[in-house]
Motif scaffolding. Structure first.
Motif, PDB file in Angstrom:
ATOM      1  N   HIS A 203      27.928  43.793  22.621  1.00  0.00           N
ATOM      2  CA  HIS A 203      29.067  43.120  21.999  1.00  0.00           C
ATOM      3  C   HIS A 203      28.592  41.909  21.199  1.00  0.00           C
ATOM      4  O   HIS A 203      29.004  41.691  20.062  1.00  0.00           O
ATOM      5  CB  HIS A 203      30.082  42.696  23.072  1.00  0.00           C
ATOM      6  CG  HIS A 203      31.224  41.907  22.500  1.00  0.00           C
ATOM      7  ND1 HIS A 203      31.217  40.536  22.454  1.00  0.00           N
ATOM      8  CD2 HIS A 203      32.378  42.303  21.903  1.00  0.00           C
ATOM      9  CE1 HIS A 203      32.334  40.121  21.870  1.00  0.00           C
ATOM     10  NE2 HIS A 203      33.054  41.168  21.537  1.00  0.00           N
TER      11      HIS A 203
ATOM     12  N   ARG B 247      29.111  41.602  17.135  1.00  0.00           N
ATOM     13  CA  ARG B 247      29.976  40.522  16.625  1.00  0.00           C
ATOM     14  C   ARG B 247      29.222  39.689  15.584  1.00  0.00           C
ATOM     15  O   ARG B 247      29.752  39.363  14.521  1.00  0.00           O
ATOM     16  CB  ARG B 247      30.418  39.663  17.808  1.00  0.00           C
ATOM     17  CG  ARG B 247      31.614  38.794  17.503  1.00  0.00           C
ATOM     18  CD  ARG B 247      32.144  38.168  18.770  1.00  0.00           C
ATOM     19  NE  ARG B 247      32.853  36.970  18.419  1.00  0.00           N
ATOM     20  CZ  ARG B 247      34.177  36.812  18.467  1.00  0.00           C
ATOM     21  NH1 ARG B 247      34.927  37.762  18.902  1.00  0.00           N
ATOM     22  NH2 ARG B 247      34.740  35.682  18.099  1.00  0.00           N
TER      23      ARG B 247
ATOM     24  N   GLY C  29      44.291  43.867  13.691  1.00  0.00           N
ATOM     25  CA  GLY C  29      44.627  42.958  12.595  1.00  0.00           C
ATOM     26  C   GLY C  29      46.032  43.117  12.060  1.00  0.00           C
ATOM     27  O   GLY C  29      46.473  42.290  11.252  1.00  0.00           O
TER      28      GLY C  29
ATOM     29  N   THR D 145      49.373  42.504  15.542  1.00  0.00           N
ATOM     30  CA  THR D 145      49.499  41.099  15.922  1.00  0.00           C
ATOM     31  C   THR D 145      50.119  40.253  14.806  1.00  0.00           C
ATOM     32  O   THR D 145      51.089  39.534  15.014  1.00  0.00           O
ATOM     33  CB  THR D 145      48.089  40.547  16.200  1.00  0.00           C
ATOM     34  OG1 THR D 145      47.257  40.959  15.103  1.00  0.00           O
ATOM     35  CG2 THR D 145      47.535  41.069  17.502  1.00  0.00           C
TER      36      THR D 145
ATOM     37  N   ILE E 263      46.449  37.833  27.280  1.00  0.00           N
ATOM     38  CA  ILE E 263      45.159  38.096  26.619  1.00  0.00           C
ATOM     39  C   ILE E 263      44.564  39.382  27.215  1.00  0.00           C
ATOM     40  O   ILE E 263      44.833  39.705  28.370  1.00  0.00           O
ATOM     41  CB  ILE E 263      44.189  36.912  26.877  1.00  0.00           C
ATOM     42  CG1 ILE E 263      44.853  35.578  26.519  1.00  0.00           C
ATOM     43  CG2 ILE E 263      42.878  37.077  26.144  1.00  0.00           C
ATOM     44  CD1 ILE E 263      45.390  35.489  25.154  1.00  0.00           C
TER      45      ILE E 263
ATOM     46  N   ARG F  61      40.354  40.908  31.693  1.00  0.00           N
ATOM     47  CA  ARG F  61      38.911  40.892  31.987  1.00  0.00           C
ATOM     48  C   ARG F  61      38.688  41.664  33.279  1.00  0.00           C
ATOM     49  O   ARG F  61      39.348  41.378  34.290  1.00  0.00           O
ATOM     50  CB  ARG F  61      38.424  39.462  32.213  1.00  0.00           C
ATOM     51  CG  ARG F  61      37.937  38.662  31.021  1.00  0.00           C
ATOM     52  CD  ARG F  61      38.786  38.683  29.822  1.00  0.00           C
ATOM     53  NE  ARG F  61      38.349  37.721  28.807  1.00  0.00           N
ATOM     54  CZ  ARG F  61      38.923  37.589  27.637  1.00  0.00           C
ATOM     55  NH1 ARG F  61      39.952  38.346  27.291  1.00  0.00           N
ATOM     56  NH2 ARG F  61      38.479  36.707  26.779  1.00  0.00           N
TER      57      ARG F  61
ATOM     58  N   GLY G 101      43.290  34.093  22.193  1.00  0.00           N
ATOM     59  CA  GLY G 101      42.365  34.285  23.306  1.00  0.00           C
ATOM     60  C   GLY G 101      41.286  33.217  23.287  1.00  0.00           C
ATOM     61  O   GLY G 101      41.489  32.100  22.788  1.00  0.00           O
ATOM     62  N   GLY G 102      40.113  33.571  23.820  1.00  0.00           N
ATOM     63  CA  GLY G 102      39.031  32.586  23.860  1.00  0.00           C
ATOM     64  C   GLY G 102      37.759  33.181  24.423  1.00  0.00           C
ATOM     65  O   GLY G 102      37.724  34.322  24.877  1.00  0.00           O
TER      66      GLY G 102
ATOM     67  N   THR H 239      35.099  36.791  23.292  1.00  0.00           N
ATOM     68  CA  THR H 239      35.856  37.790  22.528  1.00  0.00           C
ATOM     69  C   THR H 239      37.031  37.162  21.771  1.00  0.00           C
ATOM     70  O   THR H 239      37.971  37.870  21.396  1.00  0.00           O
ATOM     71  CB  THR H 239      36.378  38.907  23.447  1.00  0.00           C
ATOM     72  OG1 THR H 239      37.114  38.299  24.516  1.00  0.00           O
ATOM     73  CG2 THR H 239      35.258  39.740  24.017  1.00  0.00           C
TER      74      THR H 239
ATOM     75  N   CYS I 209      39.577  36.000  19.138  1.00  0.00           N
ATOM     76  CA  CYS I 209      39.954  36.778  17.951  1.00  0.00           C
ATOM     77  C   CYS I 209      39.045  36.479  16.758  1.00  0.00           C
ATOM     78  O   CYS I 209      38.823  35.326  16.400  1.00  0.00           O
ATOM     79  CB  CYS I 209      41.398  36.458  17.583  1.00  0.00           C
ATOM     80  SG  CYS I 209      41.922  37.303  16.095  1.00  0.00           S
TER      81      CYS I 209
ATOM     82  N   ALA J  99      44.661  35.626   9.920  1.00  0.00           N
ATOM     83  CA  ALA J  99      46.044  35.751  10.389  1.00  0.00           C
ATOM     84  C   ALA J  99      46.863  34.541   9.940  1.00  0.00           C
ATOM     85  O   ALA J  99      48.001  34.675   9.476  1.00  0.00           O
ATOM     86  CB  ALA J  99      46.058  35.863  11.908  1.00  0.00           C
TER      87      ALA J  99
HETATM   88  C1  HEM Z   1      48.533  36.327  14.645  1.00  0.00           C
HETATM   89  C2  HEM Z   1      47.628  37.299  14.558  1.00  0.00           C
HETATM   90  C3  HEM Z   1      46.628  37.619  15.619  1.00  0.00           C
HETATM   91  C4  HEM Z   1      46.666  37.367  16.969  1.00  0.00           C
HETATM   92  C5  HEM Z   1      47.757  36.678  17.754  1.00  0.00           C
HETATM   93  C6  HEM Z   1      45.446  37.913  17.536  1.00  0.00           C
HETATM   94  C7  HEM Z   1      45.122  37.842  18.890  1.00  0.00           C
HETATM   95  C8  HEM Z   1      43.947  38.334  19.410  1.00  0.00           C
HETATM   96  C9  HEM Z   1      43.600  38.258  20.805  1.00  0.00           C
HETATM   97  C10 HEM Z   1      44.453  37.622  21.887  1.00  0.00           C
HETATM   98  C11 HEM Z   1      42.389  38.848  20.960  1.00  0.00           C
HETATM   99  C12 HEM Z   1      41.616  39.001  22.273  1.00  0.00           C
HETATM  100  C13 HEM Z   1      40.917  37.700  22.541  1.00  0.00           C
HETATM  101  C14 HEM Z   1      40.288  37.611  23.888  1.00  0.00           C
HETATM  102  O1  HEM Z   1      39.949  38.656  24.478  1.00  0.00           O
HETATM  103  O2  HEM Z   1      40.080  36.493  24.368  1.00  0.00           O
HETATM  104  C15 HEM Z   1      41.967  39.315  19.663  1.00  0.00           C
HETATM  105  C16 HEM Z   1      40.785  39.978  19.417  1.00  0.00           C
HETATM  106  C17 HEM Z   1      40.434  40.482  18.181  1.00  0.00           C
HETATM  107  N1  HEM Z   1      41.117  40.325  16.997  1.00  0.00           N
HETATM  108 FE1  HEM Z   1      42.853  39.308  16.750  1.00  0.00          FE
HETATM  109  N2  HEM Z   1      44.718  38.488  16.531  1.00  0.00           N
HETATM  110  C18 HEM Z   1      45.385  38.320  15.348  1.00  0.00           C
HETATM  111  C19 HEM Z   1      44.971  38.740  14.101  1.00  0.00           C
HETATM  112  C20 HEM Z   1      43.791  39.401  13.829  1.00  0.00           C
HETATM  113  C21 HEM Z   1      43.343  39.801  12.519  1.00  0.00           C
HETATM  114  C22 HEM Z   1      44.093  39.519  11.210  1.00  0.00           C
HETATM  115  C23 HEM Z   1      42.162  40.482  12.685  1.00  0.00           C
HETATM  116  C24 HEM Z   1      41.262  41.097  11.647  1.00  0.00           C
HETATM  117  C25 HEM Z   1      41.133  40.651  10.421  1.00  0.00           C
HETATM  118  C26 HEM Z   1      41.862  40.487  14.107  1.00  0.00           C
HETATM  119  C27 HEM Z   1      40.759  41.065  14.674  1.00  0.00           C
HETATM  120  C28 HEM Z   1      40.423  40.984  16.012  1.00  0.00           C
HETATM  121  C29 HEM Z   1      39.231  41.588  16.576  1.00  0.00           C
HETATM  122  C30 HEM Z   1      38.199  42.416  15.838  1.00  0.00           C
HETATM  123  C31 HEM Z   1      39.244  41.276  17.936  1.00  0.00           C
HETATM  124  C32 HEM Z   1      38.183  41.677  18.979  1.00  0.00           C
HETATM  125  C33 HEM Z   1      37.157  40.562  19.061  1.00  0.00           C
HETATM  126  C34 HEM Z   1      36.004  40.840  20.009  1.00  0.00           C
HETATM  127  O3  HEM Z   1      36.145  41.688  20.912  1.00  0.00           O
HETATM  128  O4  HEM Z   1      34.964  40.212  19.846  1.00  0.00           O
HETATM  129  N3  HEM Z   1      42.876  39.828  14.761  1.00  0.00           N
HETATM  130  N4  HEM Z   1      42.928  38.984  18.735  1.00  0.00           N
END
Ligand code: HEM
Length: 468
Positions: A107, A111, A278, A281, A333, A336, A394-395, A398, A400, A406
């Motif tokens: 991961h 990333r 993406g 959310t 979130i 885990r 999140g935080g 992983t 976001c 966003a």
């Molecule tokens: C308001 C909009 C969004 C919210 C509320 C949101 C929220 C989140 C949350 C809660 C997670 C998990 C974090 C964790 O496990 O701690 C996450 C992961 C992720 N988000 Fe978002 N997200 C948003 C928009 C986006 C957008 C626009 C993209 C892409 C351009 C995106 C791509 C990703 C990816 C790829 C992950 C996985 C990251 C990883 O596993 O390393 N998200 N997001």
């Protein structure tokens, strides 16, 4: 064992934590039906941490909502807590080789490799494109009549992910891929989206597909088509030999230690992860923003005045923070999975258990946010959101990847809508939430009429085309 935030007394086993005793199916249905009030009721009855039985195969999930415990969860070593299996219900979209499924070193490496496609010059390109798309696409949304804005907003966010993934070299099959992805995502409306089909026998999946109202047969047919179209888009890009800073180019440039490139399946999984993570959310966030502002005349007036003046975006930023606080699109979130015993806040969690940090509960804790149910963008004036009390993204390892994109999207759509239209709703009754698998959006899809602003007739007369 990892020990975080443990007082001197001996830790209690997680199995001693309270929680509802109702059957798994009942708890799952209650949560899916209204995640916000289910979580609130549980917190009132059982306190800031409690056990839920909503996972198949007897696995237990523990909700936590104390910021210190959330922080400990985010900071735990990669080998102690995994996110991969926490995304199990999403596997049918994202597969098992993409960022949202990987853990530990794999991961971390992926990333780091993908990051350049959303930073620096790539981010500038995406930013310019989001502004241009918001202006062009919002102008096509219906004017005058009350409609659910959700489909229009969601389709806009899919176009933004096209820019992130493919950049300016839009694949020739894009129009079809767009419609197929859009149709696939509609599965999230149904509770059948929670079924972990990848853990079932092919026969069981066949039986489920035969039950048409579940929507799984249609989903899997769409998925097969999306896979073929993504493969075609990848081939087209490789044949063109033209690579930029978009995500596909960046991924095609990745080589592992043994020199091998990412496989077709890995490329597909990352691309589908983007279309899911993406868009579900961000569209929820924009829906909540408009739903909420249309009920809050004072905040709306202040925001419109700031947008019209065009001098600053302080109130807009506060509005975005406040919307994501009150209505975090991912209210809990990604869970885990405990891989090695860990103590957090005096509780010992054993391997196999899951930890589920509730952003919704943290964000509605009156000790952190006075009058948590009041929408007050002013609370963010001169205040930077803290990494453990404001956690819509999140935080930890992983967190976001698309948070900045966003926020760009939310701001661009609000600017565009409010500079051209007045928001009109049929009544002032809040819509309340509904689940889309792991996200929480507005129950009616934000039913509003966008009425062209009489004072901005120059900008508001372009309406009336289908969503696109
Ligand atoms: C308001 C909009 C969004 C919210 C509320 C949101 C929220 C989140 C949350 C809660 C997670 C998990 C974090 C964790 O496990 O701690 C996450 C992961 C992720 N988000 Fe978002 N997200 C948003 C928009 C986006 C957008 C626009 C993209 C892409 C351009 C995106 C791509 C990703 C990816 C790829 C992950 C996985 C990251 C990883 O596993 O390393 N998200 N997001």
């Amino acid at each position: 064992m990892s020990t975080v935030n443990t007082p001197a007394r001996e830790a209690v086993p997680a199995t001693s934590l309270p929680g509802p005793r109702s059957p798994m199916l009942y708890q799952g249905l209650k949560l899916f039906r209204d995640p916000a009030s289910f979580m609130r009721t549980c917190r009132e009855r059982y306190g800031k941490r409690f056990e839920l039985k909503i996972m198949p195969k007897g696995s237990t999930i523990y909700v936590i909502s104390d910021p210190d415990e959330v922080k400990a969860m985010f900071l735990a070593p990669r080998t102690v807590l995994h996110t991969g299996n926490g995304s199990a219900a999403l596997e049918k979209f994202i597969g098992q080789t993409g960022l949202a499924w990987l853990d530990e070193e794999e991961h971390k490496a992926r990333r780091k490799q993908i990051l350049p496609s959303i930073k620096g010059d790539a981010h500038k390109r995406i930013e310019a494109s989001v502004g241009e798309m918001a202006e062009r696409i919002v102008a096509t949304w219906p004017r005058g009549e009350v409609v659910a804005l959700y489909p229009y907003i969601h389709r806009f966010t899919i176009q933004v992910i096209r820019e992130v993934v493919f950049g300016k070299a839009v694949p020739s099959c894009w129009d079809e891929l767009f419609e197929v992805v859009w149709d696939m995502l509609s599965l999230n409306r149904r509770i059948s989206s929670m079924i972990e089909t990848h853990t079932m026998s092919p026969f069981a999946v066949k039986v489920l597909r035969a039950v048409r109202p579940l929507g799984l047969d249609r989903f899997f047919k769409n998925r097969a088509r999306a896979d073929a179209l993504i493969a075609q888009a990848v081939r087209e890009r490789m044949d063109s030999g033209e690579f930029g800073d978009d995500m596909l180019s960046v991924m095609l440039g990745i080589t592992r230690e043994d020199g091998s490139p990412l496989s077709a399946v890995e490329l597909r999984d990352e691309i589908m992860t983007m279309f899911l993570a993406g868009t579900e959310t961000t569209s929820a966030a924009i829906c909540w923003a408009l739903e909420c502002l249309s009920r809050e005349p004072a905040a709306l007036e202040k925001l419109v005045a700031e947008i019209d003046a065009g001098q600053s975006d302080t109130y807009l930023t506060g509005t975005v923070h406040e919307v994501l606080r009150m209505y975090p699109p991912t209210p809990q979130i990604i869970p885990r999975e405990v891989m090695k015993p860990i103590e957090i806040g005096g509780v010992r969690y054993e391997p196999g258990a899951h930890l589920w940090a509730s952003g919704y509960l943290v964000h509605h804790d009156p000790e952190i946010y006075p009058e948590p149910d009041r929408f007050r963008p002013e609370r963010w004036e001169g205040v930077k959101p803290s990494a453990h009390t404001w956690i819509p993204f999140g935080g930890g390892h992983t967190r976001c990847l698309g948070d900045r994109i966003a926020i760009l999207e939310m701001k661009a759509v609000l600017r565009e809508v409010l500079s051209t239209c007045a928001l009109h709703r049929e009544d002032m009754k809040p819509e309340g939430p509904r689940s889309r698998t792991v996200t929480m959006t507005t129950r009616q899809g934000t039913r509003l009429a966008l009425r062209p602003r009489a004072d901005r007739a120059d900008r508001a007369d372009l309406a009336g085309h289908p969503a696109g």
